[in-house]
Design an enzyme around this catalytic site. Structure first.
Site, PDB file in Angstrom:
ATOM      1  N   SER A 124      30.324  31.282  35.843  1.00  0.00           N
ATOM      2  CA  SER A 124      30.036  31.312  37.275  1.00  0.00           C
ATOM      3  C   SER A 124      28.634  31.845  37.526  1.00  0.00           C
ATOM      4  CB  SER A 124      31.058  32.237  37.944  1.00  0.00           C
ATOM      5  OG  SER A 124      30.652  32.542  39.243  1.00  0.00           O
ATOM      6  N   TYR A 148      36.081  40.489  38.476  1.00  0.00           N
ATOM      7  CA  TYR A 148      36.050  39.034  38.227  1.00  0.00           C
ATOM      8  C   TYR A 148      34.753  38.644  37.516  1.00  0.00           C
ATOM      9  CZ  TYR A 148      35.280  34.086  39.003  1.00  0.00           C
ATOM     10  OH  TYR A 148      34.985  32.753  38.801  1.00  0.00           O
ATOM     11  N   LYS A 152      33.785  37.083  33.526  1.00  0.00           N
ATOM     12  CA  LYS A 152      32.984  35.896  33.178  1.00  0.00           C
ATOM     13  C   LYS A 152      31.884  36.290  32.185  1.00  0.00           C
ATOM     14  CE  LYS A 152      35.284  32.893  35.442  1.00  0.00           C
ATOM     15  NZ  LYS A 152      36.170  32.008  34.668  1.00  0.00           N
ATOM     16  N   ASP A 292      28.328  40.528  49.188  1.00  0.00           N
ATOM     17  CA  ASP A 292      27.714  39.200  49.309  1.00  0.00           C
ATOM     18  C   ASP A 292      26.199  39.303  49.173  1.00  0.00           C
ATOM     19  OD1 ASP A 292      30.009  37.767  49.641  1.00  0.00           O
ATOM     20  OD2 ASP A 292      29.824  37.531  51.823  1.00  0.00           O
TER      21      ASP A 292
HETATM   22  N1  LIG Z   1      36.145  27.513  42.544  1.00  0.00           N
HETATM   23  C1  LIG Z   1      35.014  28.204  42.377  1.00  0.00           C
HETATM   24  O1  LIG Z   1      34.297  28.454  43.352  1.00  0.00           O
HETATM   25  C2  LIG Z   1      34.576  28.666  41.005  1.00  0.00           C
HETATM   26  C3  LIG Z   1      33.235  29.085  40.818  1.00  0.00           C
HETATM   27  C4  LIG Z   1      32.837  29.520  39.562  1.00  0.00           C
HETATM   28  C5  LIG Z   1      33.746  29.539  38.506  1.00  0.00           C
HETATM   29  N2  LIG Z   1      35.033  29.134  38.709  1.00  0.00           N
HETATM   30  C6  LIG Z   1      35.966  29.182  37.578  1.00  0.00           C
HETATM   31  O2  LIG Z   1      36.449  27.888  37.313  1.00  0.00           O
HETATM   32  C7  LIG Z   1      37.786  27.948  36.829  1.00  0.00           C
HETATM   33  C8  LIG Z   1      38.665  27.042  37.671  1.00  0.00           C
HETATM   34  O3  LIG Z   1      38.578  27.434  39.031  1.00  0.00           O
HETATM   35  P1  LIG Z   1      39.374  26.679  40.181  1.00  0.00           P
HETATM   36  O4  LIG Z   1      38.579  26.826  41.426  1.00  0.00           O
HETATM   37  O5  LIG Z   1      39.769  25.331  39.734  1.00  0.00           O
HETATM   38  O6  LIG Z   1      40.646  27.640  40.317  1.00  0.00           O
HETATM   39  P2  LIG Z   1      42.209  27.275  40.405  1.00  0.00           P
HETATM   40  O7  LIG Z   1      42.929  28.537  40.690  1.00  0.00           O
HETATM   41  O8  LIG Z   1      42.419  26.126  41.333  1.00  0.00           O
HETATM   42  O9  LIG Z   1      42.509  26.780  38.918  1.00  0.00           O
HETATM   43  C9  LIG Z   1      42.820  27.655  37.861  1.00  0.00           C
HETATM   44  C10 LIG Z   1      44.124  27.175  37.265  1.00  0.00           C
HETATM   45  O10 LIG Z   1      44.459  28.006  36.149  1.00  0.00           O
HETATM   46  C11 LIG Z   1      45.860  28.278  36.171  1.00  0.00           C
HETATM   47  N3  LIG Z   1      46.042  29.523  35.412  1.00  0.00           N
HETATM   48  C12 LIG Z   1      45.608  30.768  35.716  1.00  0.00           C
HETATM   49  N4  LIG Z   1      45.928  31.623  34.731  1.00  0.00           N
HETATM   50  C13 LIG Z   1      46.575  30.912  33.769  1.00  0.00           C
HETATM   51  C14 LIG Z   1      47.125  31.213  32.489  1.00  0.00           C
HETATM   52  N5  LIG Z   1      47.122  32.453  32.007  1.00  0.00           N
HETATM   53  N6  LIG Z   1      47.686  30.200  31.784  1.00  0.00           N
HETATM   54  C15 LIG Z   1      47.714  28.938  32.251  1.00  0.00           C
HETATM   55  N7  LIG Z   1      47.199  28.584  33.444  1.00  0.00           N
HETATM   56  C16 LIG Z   1      46.634  29.559  34.192  1.00  0.00           C
HETATM   57  C17 LIG Z   1      46.222  28.341  37.643  1.00  0.00           C
HETATM   58  O11 LIG Z   1      47.590  28.037  37.870  1.00  0.00           O
HETATM   59  C18 LIG Z   1      45.303  27.262  38.242  1.00  0.00           C
HETATM   60  O12 LIG Z   1      45.949  25.995  38.295  1.00  0.00           O
HETATM   61  C19 LIG Z   1      38.192  29.420  36.892  1.00  0.00           C
HETATM   62  O13 LIG Z   1      38.021  29.982  35.606  1.00  0.00           O
HETATM   63  C20 LIG Z   1      37.208  30.006  37.873  1.00  0.00           C
HETATM   64  O14 LIG Z   1      36.984  31.379  37.647  1.00  0.00           O
HETATM   65  C21 LIG Z   1      35.453  28.682  39.931  1.00  0.00           C
END
Ligand SMILES: NC(=O)c1ccc[n+]([C@@H]2O[C@H](COP(=O)([O-])OP(=O)(O)OC[C@H]3O[C@@H](n4cnc5c(N)ncnc54)[C@H](O)[C@@H]3O)[C@@H](O)[C@H]2O)c1
Length: 330
Positions: A124, A148, A152, A292
């Protein structure tokens, strides 16, 4: 390639499954459904016409992960599974450290055991902290201000050390900026449970009448109109960035920003959303939210240069597709 996608039922994971299948890869999806629904996997099949083996498994459980690796000949892992709410990570740090770090370690160790040499990790832009914009991959990271962000930065370190000790391992650390929008079919998108933490789902829920008004945190930042500036990227562009990273992986650790390089203020986004969709989004400007930063956008030139990838979809498409998905939800 046979790609194991953890968090495959989640927001970014589901769109990446679609992009991988459309690029000719085979996907094996894993998710414990803690923040998603199994029907998303059916939607992926509906969009692509491809079968997707799905395991409802917690990836912090080594035996369960190893069973999947034993069942399939996996060529690479894309690791999305994790918890992502900054505020919640402050309230429940141990839950966040456990889930986000143990999952990364279990998967990295399973890679070693089953000779899987490609690992793509969801990092991230939060790892840059309050560096000067635009954020570039060569910057020193600043200490995380919340658990969080720390997970990362620590996961990046764990995977970097793993690759340092295993010359065959290729790792891509992808630093996402602000993914928004949805697949243009309207079948998959971002469906947060509870009150959304992120701007776009908040905007769509206000537009739909589910929430009364958008609260804009801070109107006195040193930005174009006083509101916070972020680098919004269409989730399908982000998904395609993963396919590009996977296809270009060579041994060692490679870090890429996945953003557009373009900053957009909150009010610019709200205005574009209203224009594109012909719907008003009432808002009120309130105090800044602690933690923020004023501006966050990428230098996206490394991914363009080395992966031959750049975001193609503009803010109007992001707003249109996010709204189409919101309207499709009952
Ligand atoms: N959405 C954003 O703005 C953003 C920005 C930067 C990084 N990320 C990273 O990208 C990744 C995906 O984000 P997203 O927005 O799709 O989130 P999301 O919550 O929609 O997807 C994450 C998925 O992982 C599953 N999950 C969580 N812990 C688990 C475990 N121990 N075993 C199996 N499944 C598990 C959840 O059920 C979910 O479906 C994350 O690692 C998040 O930190 C997201």
């Amino acid at each position: 390639m046979n790609i194991l996608v953890t968090g495959g039922a989640g927001f970014i994971g589901s769109h990446t499954c679609v992009a991988l299948l459309e690029a000719g890869h085979t996907v094996i999806a894993v998710d414990n459904l803690s923040n998603s629904k199994a029907e998303t996997i059916d939607r992926i099949k509906q969009i692509t016409g491809h079968d997707v083996p799905f395991y409802q498994v917690d990836v912090t459980v080594a035996t369960a992960v190893e069973q999947i690796m034993a069942n399939h000949s996996i060529d690479g892992i894309i690791h999305f599974a994790g918890f992502k709410a900054v505020g919640e990570s402050v309230a429940k740090p141990l839950v966040y450290y456990y889930n986000n770090l143990v999952s990364t370690m279990v998967l990295a160790m399973a890679c070693q055991k089953y000779s899987v040499n490609r690992f793509v990790f969801s990092s991230s832009a939060t790892v840059y902290g309050e560096n000067e914009v635009p954020f570039i991959e060569t910057m020193d990271l600043l200490p995380a201000t919340n658990p969080y962000g720390a997970t990362k930065a620590m996961s990046e370190r764990i995977l970097t050390d793993a690759a340092g000790a295993n010359p065959k391992l290729s790792v891509a650390l992808l630093r996402y900026f602000n993914p928004v929008g949805a697949h243009e079919s309207g079948l998959i998108g971002e469906a947060p449970t509870g009150v959304p933490n992120n701007l776009m789902p908040y905007v769509t829920q206000v537009a739909k009448g589910k929430l009364e008004k958008l609260r804009v945190f801070g109107g006195d930042y040193p930005t174009v109109d006083g509101t916070g500036v972020r680098d919004y990227i269409h989730v399908m562009d982000l998904a395609e960035g993963h396919v590009a990273a996977l296809n270009h992986l060579t041994a060692g650790v490679h870090i890429y920003n996945l953003g557009t390089g373009q900053g957009t203020s909150v009010l610019q986004l709200v205005k574009t959303f209203a224009e594109v969709n012909g719907i008003d989004v009432p808002y009120v400007i309130v105090d800044r939210r602690p933690g923020d930063i004023a501006e966050c956008y990428a230098d996206a030139s490394k991914a363009r240069r080395e992966l031959n990838w750049a975001a193609r979809r503009g803010l109007a498409e992001m707003c249109r597709d996010a709204w189409r998905f919101e309207k499709s939800m009952v």
